[in-house]
Motif scaffolding. Structure first.
Motif, PDB file in Angstrom:
ATOM      1  N   ASN A  19       4.573   3.473  14.714  1.00  0.00           N
ATOM      2  CA  ASN A  19       5.141   2.131  14.846  1.00  0.00           C
ATOM      3  C   ASN A  19       6.536   2.017  14.239  1.00  0.00           C
ATOM      4  OD1 ASN A  19       4.674   2.145  12.124  1.00  0.00           O
ATOM      5  ND2 ASN A  19       3.029   0.609  12.162  1.00  0.00           N
ATOM      6  N   GLY A  20       7.111   3.163  13.805  1.00  0.00           N
ATOM      7  CA  GLY A  20       8.481   3.175  13.305  1.00  0.00           C
ATOM      8  C   GLY A  20       8.613   2.860  11.832  1.00  0.00           C
ATOM      9  N   THR A  21       7.503   2.574  11.136  1.00  0.00           N
ATOM     10  CA  THR A  21       7.582   2.295   9.704  1.00  0.00           C
ATOM     11  C   THR A  21       7.551   3.594   8.917  1.00  0.00           C
ATOM     12  OG1 THR A  21       5.179   2.102   9.550  1.00  0.00           O
ATOM     13  CG2 THR A  21       6.403   0.095  10.003  1.00  0.00           C
ATOM     14  N   PRO A  22       8.149   3.597   7.699  1.00  0.00           N
ATOM     15  CA  PRO A  22       8.131   4.809   6.883  1.00  0.00           C
ATOM     16  C   PRO A  22       6.707   5.247   6.599  1.00  0.00           C
ATOM     17  CG  PRO A  22       9.678   3.214   6.000  1.00  0.00           C
ATOM     18  CD  PRO A  22       8.894   2.515   7.061  1.00  0.00           C
ATOM     19  N   PRO A  23       6.427   6.532   6.613  1.00  0.00           N
ATOM     20  CA  PRO A  23       5.070   7.020   6.383  1.00  0.00           C
ATOM     21  C   PRO A  23       4.639   6.827   4.940  1.00  0.00           C
ATOM     22  CG  PRO A  23       6.621   8.846   6.500  1.00  0.00           C
ATOM     23  CD  PRO A  23       7.382   7.622   6.868  1.00  0.00           C
ATOM     24  N   ALA A  24       3.350   6.714   4.748  1.00  0.00           N
ATOM     25  CA  ALA A  24       2.787   6.589   3.406  1.00  0.00           C
ATOM     26  C   ALA A  24       1.943   7.820   3.103  1.00  0.00           C
ATOM     27  CB  ALA A  24       1.931   5.328   3.295  1.00  0.00           C
ATOM     28  N   ALA A  25       1.835   8.144   1.827  1.00  0.00           N
ATOM     29  CA  ALA A  25       0.988   9.248   1.404  1.00  0.00           C
ATOM     30  C   ALA A  25      -0.447   8.749   1.268  1.00  0.00           C
ATOM     31  CB  ALA A  25       1.498   9.810   0.084  1.00  0.00           C
ATOM     32  N   ALA A  26      -1.323   9.650   0.824  1.00  0.00           N
ATOM     33  CA  ALA A  26      -2.735   9.289   0.663  1.00  0.00           C
ATOM     34  C   ALA A  26      -2.876   8.124  -0.304  1.00  0.00           C
ATOM     35  CB  ALA A  26      -3.504  10.503   0.144  1.00  0.00           C
ATOM     36  N   GLY A  27      -3.796   7.222   0.010  1.00  0.00           N
ATOM     37  CA  GLY A  27      -4.039   6.089  -0.860  1.00  0.00           C
ATOM     38  C   GLY A  27      -3.037   4.970  -0.732  1.00  0.00           C
ATOM     39  N   GLY A  28      -2.188   5.016   0.287  1.00  0.00           N
ATOM     40  CA  GLY A  28      -1.221   3.958   0.492  1.00  0.00           C
ATOM     41  C   GLY A  28      -0.005   4.034  -0.408  1.00  0.00           C
ATOM     42  N   THR A  29       0.172   5.116  -1.123  1.00  0.00           N
ATOM     43  CA  THR A  29       1.337   5.268  -1.992  1.00  0.00           C
ATOM     44  C   THR A  29       2.568   5.647  -1.168  1.00  0.00           C
ATOM     45  OG1 THR A  29       0.794   7.591  -2.387  1.00  0.00           O
ATOM     46  CG2 THR A  29      -0.062   5.984  -3.962  1.00  0.00           C
ATOM     47  N   ILE A 146      16.678   5.506  -8.267  1.00  0.00           N
ATOM     48  CA  ILE A 146      15.347   5.726  -7.699  1.00  0.00           C
ATOM     49  C   ILE A 146      14.559   4.421  -7.683  1.00  0.00           C
ATOM     50  CG2 ILE A 146      13.145   6.909  -8.053  1.00  0.00           C
ATOM     51  CD1 ILE A 146      14.790   9.263  -9.234  1.00  0.00           C
ATOM     52  N   GLU A 147      14.642   3.669  -8.767  1.00  0.00           N
ATOM     53  CA  GLU A 147      13.944   2.376  -8.833  1.00  0.00           C
ATOM     54  C   GLU A 147      14.372   1.462  -7.688  1.00  0.00           C
ATOM     55  OE1 GLU A 147      14.246  -1.924 -10.804  1.00  0.00           O
ATOM     56  OE2 GLU A 147      15.728  -0.378 -11.225  1.00  0.00           O
ATOM     57  N   ALA A 152      13.052  -1.161  -2.484  1.00  0.00           N
ATOM     58  CA  ALA A 152      13.377  -1.421  -1.078  1.00  0.00           C
ATOM     59  C   ALA A 152      12.308  -0.876  -0.142  1.00  0.00           C
ATOM     60  CB  ALA A 152      14.732  -0.812  -0.737  1.00  0.00           C
ATOM     61  N   ALA A 153      11.694   0.249  -0.519  1.00  0.00           N
ATOM     62  CA  ALA A 153      10.698   0.883   0.346  1.00  0.00           C
ATOM     63  C   ALA A 153       9.330   0.213   0.255  1.00  0.00           C
ATOM     64  CB  ALA A 153      10.570   2.364  -0.011  1.00  0.00           C
ATOM     65  N   ASP A 154       9.008  -0.356  -0.901  1.00  0.00           N
ATOM     66  CA  ASP A 154       7.673  -0.920  -1.118  1.00  0.00           C
ATOM     67  C   ASP A 154       7.806  -2.163  -1.993  1.00  0.00           C
ATOM     68  OD1 ASP A 154       5.035  -1.493  -1.568  1.00  0.00           O
ATOM     69  OD2 ASP A 154       4.544   0.387  -2.584  1.00  0.00           O
ATOM     70  N   LYS A 155       8.136  -3.273  -1.370  1.00  0.00           N
ATOM     71  CA  LYS A 155       8.377  -4.513  -2.117  1.00  0.00           C
ATOM     72  C   LYS A 155       7.114  -5.030  -2.798  1.00  0.00           C
ATOM     73  CE  LYS A 155      12.386  -6.056   0.562  1.00  0.00           C
ATOM     74  NZ  LYS A 155      12.598  -4.737   1.184  1.00  0.00           N
ATOM     75  N   GLY A 156       5.966  -4.639  -2.288  1.00  0.00           N
ATOM     76  CA  GLY A 156       4.714  -5.073  -2.907  1.00  0.00           C
ATOM     77  C   GLY A 156       4.526  -4.554  -4.312  1.00  0.00           C
ATOM     78  N   HIS A 157       5.191  -3.434  -4.632  1.00  0.00           N
ATOM     79  CA  HIS A 157       5.103  -2.858  -5.977  1.00  0.00           C
ATOM     80  C   HIS A 157       6.419  -2.992  -6.744  1.00  0.00           C
ATOM     81  CE1 HIS A 157       1.561  -0.742  -4.217  1.00  0.00           C
ATOM     82  NE2 HIS A 157       1.096  -0.906  -5.440  1.00  0.00           N
ATOM     83  N   ALA A 158       7.271  -3.922  -6.316  1.00  0.00           N
ATOM     84  CA  ALA A 158       8.601  -4.053  -6.923  1.00  0.00           C
ATOM     85  C   ALA A 158       8.515  -4.308  -8.423  1.00  0.00           C
ATOM     86  CB  ALA A 158       9.376  -5.176  -6.234  1.00  0.00           C
ATOM     87  N   ASP A 159       7.621  -5.207  -8.841  1.00  0.00           N
ATOM     88  CA  ASP A 159       7.514  -5.512 -10.272  1.00  0.00           C
ATOM     89  C   ASP A 159       7.062  -4.282 -11.063  1.00  0.00           C
ATOM     90  OD1 ASP A 159       8.322  -8.089  -9.795  1.00  0.00           O
ATOM     91  OD2 ASP A 159       6.293  -8.942  -9.836  1.00  0.00           O
ATOM     92  N   THR A 160       6.174  -3.506 -10.460  1.00  0.00           N
ATOM     93  CA  THR A 160       5.709  -2.281 -11.118  1.00  0.00           C
ATOM     94  C   THR A 160       6.854  -1.295 -11.300  1.00  0.00           C
ATOM     95  OG1 THR A 160       3.468  -2.507 -10.248  1.00  0.00           O
ATOM     96  CG2 THR A 160       4.155  -0.308 -10.909  1.00  0.00           C
ATOM     97  N   PHE A 161       7.624  -1.092 -10.248  1.00  0.00           N
ATOM     98  CA  PHE A 161       8.739  -0.151 -10.332  1.00  0.00           C
ATOM     99  C   PHE A 161       9.773  -0.597 -11.368  1.00  0.00           C
ATOM    100  CE2 PHE A 161       7.768   0.606  -5.601  1.00  0.00           C
ATOM    101  CZ  PHE A 161       6.860   1.605  -5.902  1.00  0.00           C
ATOM    102  N   ARG A 162      10.053  -1.890 -11.400  1.00  0.00           N
ATOM    103  CA  ARG A 162      11.039  -2.405 -12.362  1.00  0.00           C
ATOM    104  C   ARG A 162      10.530  -2.238 -13.798  1.00  0.00           C
ATOM    105  NH1 ARG A 162      11.500  -7.038  -8.372  1.00  0.00           N
ATOM    106  NH2 ARG A 162      13.361  -6.564  -7.130  1.00  0.00           N
ATOM    107  N   ALA A 163       9.268  -2.534 -14.014  1.00  0.00           N
ATOM    108  CA  ALA A 163       8.702  -2.396 -15.363  1.00  0.00           C
ATOM    109  C   ALA A 163       8.670  -0.937 -15.793  1.00  0.00           C
ATOM    110  CB  ALA A 163       7.290  -2.996 -15.394  1.00  0.00           C
ATOM    111  N   ASN A 164       8.295  -0.050 -14.862  1.00  0.00           N
ATOM    112  CA  ASN A 164       8.270   1.379 -15.178  1.00  0.00           C
ATOM    113  C   ASN A 164       9.666   1.880 -15.538  1.00  0.00           C
ATOM    114  OD1 ASN A 164       5.557   1.450 -14.637  1.00  0.00           O
ATOM    115  ND2 ASN A 164       5.758   2.447 -12.642  1.00  0.00           N
ATOM    116  N   PHE A 165      10.667   1.414 -14.776  1.00  0.00           N
ATOM    117  CA  PHE A 165      12.038   1.839 -15.072  1.00  0.00           C
ATOM    118  C   PHE A 165      12.472   1.360 -16.451  1.00  0.00           C
ATOM    119  CE2 PHE A 165      16.507   0.516 -15.268  1.00  0.00           C
ATOM    120  CZ  PHE A 165      17.076   1.786 -15.346  1.00  0.00           C
TER     121      PHE A 165
END
Length: 306
Positions: A19-29, A146-147, A152-165
């Motif tokens: 469907n043209g969307t970026p691929p995801a790894a196992a578990g939706g990551t 990277i953050e 941009a690639a996974d806005k659903g985890h944006a808060d997680t990425f920002r906190a991790n950074f």
């Protein structure tokens, strides 16, 4: 190299889903391919459990001489993000990406880093010195790049990425402050460095060390000392009172040992070898960026202050 990559291209996977969307790894990551051990470690710290990172270059493998494998091509073809060091370090990557049919995002972690430039005629420094991660302040810029790409690639985890950074940035700041403190205890006239190759320019600039020379007179590990350069390096080591030559984990120590014998100084190697182009084995403290850089500083200070 061109023929090898073209041949490997036949095994490449598709760079996007149907469907043209970026691929995801196992578990939706988010599926991330990272070129070097350093940028792979940054990606794991920033991405956490929301990413799956495939690291191309393994520990103690020379990135300057790397050639891609079929597994690399397949991983890139299935990735959403390819994270690279940049500054010309991965000369093989562009053609590999093309062969893989990759349609995701390439993250150049060097964006925003102030690069060290060489003389206009220095071909090895045409893009700048690629060893940018040896200044923890640069490493923070790399991790932030990277953050931003992960958000941009996974806005659903944006808060997680920002906190991790933010958490990882605090650790990088502590590493930088610890390095400063350790070198402050070492008299300025003892802060003289001879390494296997010219990989520590950003580190030397950041902590105000004196670069005496390198066994391989280049940023590229394939270069060799001429007889005159060898004699000049030995003479400079003696004249400056440099105490040691530091070998590197990803390079053979024989040339360093030969020069050390002529100069009458010690070689710091084996388990104490510096991590110049790589990190340590997975599962060890030196297998992380923070651990490898702490090891480098502790080893240098101990050897030069002895």
């Amino acid at each position: 190299m061109a023929l090898a990559v073209a041949a490997l291209g036949a095994v490449a996977g598709c760079g996007s889903s149907d469907n043209g969307t970026p691929p995801a790894a196992a578990g939706g990551t988010v599926a991330v391919v990272a070129t070097t051990p350093e940028v792979a470690d940054f990606a794991r710290n920033v991405g956490g459990d929301a990413v799956t990172v495939t690291q191309i270059i393994k520990p103690n493998v020379d990135p300057h001489e790397y050639e891609p494998t079929p597994a690399d091509i397949q991983a890139i073809g299935k990735a959403a993000l390819v994270v690279k060091n940049g500054v010309g370090l991965e000369e093989w990557l562009d053609q590999t990406i093309e062969s893989a049919g990759f349609t995701g995002t390439v993250v150049d972690t060097s964006q925003g880093v102030a690069l060290r430039k060489g003389d206009p005629g220095d071909e090895e420094m045409a893009d700048g010195d690629p060893h940018i991660w040896h200044n923890p302040r640069n490493a923070k810029v790399m991790a932030e790049n990277i953050e931003k790409a992960l958000v941009a690639a996974d806005k659903g985890h944006a808060d997680t990425f920002r906190a991790n950074f933010q958490a990882y940035a605090a650790k990088l700041d502590k590493l930088d402050a610890d390095n400063e403190r350790k070198f402050a205890a070492l008299p300025a006239d003892q802060r003289k460095l001879v390494t296997n190759h010219d990989a520590f320019g950003y580190y030397i600039d950041r902590y105000q060390l004196q670069f005496v020379g390198s066994v391989i007179p280049s940023l590229d590990t394939s270069a060799e000392l001429s007889a005159k350069q060898l004699q000049d390096l030995v003479a400079k080591i003696k004249a400056t009172g440099t105490k040691a030559i530091f070998s590197e984990s990803s390079l053979p120590p024989k040339a360093a040992e030969a020069i050390a014998r002529q100069a009458g100084v010690k070689v710091v190697g084996g388990e104490d070898a510096l991590y110049g182009d790589s990190l340590g084995p997975e599962g060890t403290p030196q297998g992380t960026y923070l651990g490898a850089e702490e090891h480098n500083t502790d080893t240098i200070v101990a050897a030069l202050g002895a």
